[in-house]
Design an enzyme around this catalytic site. Structure first.
Site, short mmCIF file in Angstrom:
data_model
loop_
_atom_site.label_atom_id
_atom_site.label_comp_id
_atom_site.label_asym_id
_atom_site.label_seq_id
_atom_site.Cartn_x
_atom_site.Cartn_y
_atom_site.Cartn_z
CB CYS A 76 -0.91 0.00 1.23
SG CYS A 76 -1.93 1.48 1.39
CB CYS A 84 -2.37 4.80 6.46
SG CYS A 84 -3.70 3.79 7.15
CB CYS A 87 -0.73 -1.79 7.84
SG CYS A 87 -2.23 -2.38 7.01
CB CYS A 171 -8.19 0.18 2.55
SG CYS A 171 -7.56 -0.58 4.08
CE1 TYR A 269 -16.14 -9.42 29.53
CE2 TYR A 269 -15.32 -11.67 29.82
CZ TYR A 269 -15.43 -10.36 30.27
OH TYR A 269 -14.84 -10.00 31.47
CD GLU A 293 -22.32 -9.13 24.48
OE1 GLU A 293 -22.21 -7.90 24.32
OE2 GLU A 293 -21.35 -9.91 24.50
CB CYS A 363 -8.32 -9.59 20.58
SG CYS A 363 -9.05 -8.45 21.76
#
Length: 405
Positions: A76, A84, A87, A171, A269, A293, A363
């Protein structure tokens, strides 16, 4: 400590190992320099971008005099110093990106939880991606992205740690339909809007409103396929961003949970019930899955999508508030907390339920490591770990850990 602001200063450094957050570590004049756009083992010229005093500053690599063999040209044109911030690793070959992430996960587990573990970050299967996606380059995987309009009303993404908007023509990591629809949309400066492309190729666009629900501009109900089911849910609610991630994570959760028939399971969650669906199949009609949740819309979507599974009991509210009041023990607990992790209160409540197995979907490796450390204090031991490159080109990585008592 430094009493001189280095912002804008340029100098050469030898780049050390990768660190959590999409940068590598270097040192200059006794200070740590967190360097973006570099790779371990390189010698680069850096320009300091942020210096708030203290023992460290942040910088971009603006020239490379000794390059790593893992360095590649970014796909990119907006990926580079001052551009940007979406990334972190476009300048690294795909296998090298995964190796860097593996080192970060391993380092966080060892430093924060005292766990030494050989980590391998796996590429997700590419059959869920568009045909034009090259097998050796992870492009066109992102199904959801939030754009923002700059001073001229053109959409783009913000620069790293900045409010500056970098206008984009494309993108390359975003699915073509979502990228095209999002970048063709103009609006008043500073407008944020989210674009999502579902499994049918339908593009949904919504303006983001602070403190309220998104204003739907196009689309509405997204259709997704995962874990052997078709899901209909709010287009801008939570769903895995990589098209292959939901099914892969659900399969690992199912394998490691191994919930007993007629057993009792907690799904914390729970989102729209992805993991609850596979857990409910395991416990059967005589078992129960307590799905907690906080998002009301997610709960409504879960109730509708899992209407054929009455063994799923939905509880709407924060996990922190509800989990300590959930009745009876649990055979298995599955949790997929936000980036900050579950925290001591939730982990203590899990341990009080005395499950034989805890399956933790994470995550953020630092949050995972902190919560693993807390579970270890309750007598649990990590017995399995898989890590997935669910966010190629970025520093983010998805992990699933199994802890057993």
């Amino acid at each position: 400590m430094s009493d001189v602001d280095w912002t804008g200063r340029e100098f050469d450094v030898d780049v050390g190992d990768v660190a959590h957050g999409g940068h590598c570590v270097a040192r200059a004049d006794g200070r740590v320099v967190f360097v973006r756009h570099a790779l371990p083992g390189e010698r680069v010229r850096v320009r300091v971008t942020e210096d708030r005093g203290g023992s460290f500053c942040r910088a971009d690599a603006i020239a490379v005099s000794e390059a790593s063999p893992d360095r590649v040209a970014p796909s990119c044109p907006a990926a580079g110093p001052g551009l940007c911030g979406g990334c972190d690793w476009q300048h690294a070959a795909p296998a090298a990106q995964r190796a860097l992430k593996a080192r970060v996960v391993a380092e966080q587990l060892e430093r924060l939880a005292g766990v030494t573990w050989p980590v391998d970050v796996e590429a997700l299967p590419d059959e869920a991606l568009p045909d034009e996606t090259p097998n050796d380059e992870p492009r066109r995987w992102r199904s959801r992205v939030r754009f923002v309009t700059g001073p001229d009303g053109r959409p783009g993404l913000r620069a790293h740690r900045s409010h500056d908007v970098i206008p984009l023509e494309d993108c390359p990591i975003t699915l073509e339909g979502a990228a095209g629809a999002g970048l063709a949309h103009t609006a008043r400066p500073g407008t944020e809007f989210e674009v999502a492309e579902d499994a049918r190729g339908t593009v949904h666009r919504a303006e983001v409103r602070r403190g309220g629900r998104p204003k739907q501009l196009s689309g509405g109900i997204a259709v997704e396929h995962a874990a052997g089911r078709t899901w209909r849910l709010a287009a801008h609610g939570f769903w895995q961003v990589h098209p292959a991630a939901a099914s892969m994570l659900a399969s690992v959760v199912a394998e490691w949970a191994a919930a007993p028939v007629a057993g009792r399971v907690w799904d914390l969650y729970a989102g729209a019930g992805l993991f609850a669906s596979v857990l409910a199949e395991q416990v059967g009609r005589d078992g129960s899955v307590v799905a907690i949740e906080s998002g009301r819309r997610a709960v409504r979507d879960g109730q509708a999508n899992l209407a054929d599974l009455p063994q799923v009991e939905w509880r709407c509210g924060t996990v922190e508030r509800i989990v300590s009041a959930v009745e009876a023990a649990a055979d298995v607990v599955v949790l997929d907390p936000p980036r900050k992790g579950a925290g001591r209160g939730v982990v203590d409540a899990i341990a009080s339920a005395a499950p034989a197995r805890v399956v933790y979907v994470a995550c953020d490796p630092a949050a995972l490591a902190r919560d693993v450390a807390t579970l270890q204090g309750h007598g649990y031991r990590m017995t399995a770990l898989r890590a997935f490159d669910a966010f190629p080109m970025t520093h983010h990585v998805e992990c699933v850990a199994l802890l057993e008592h």
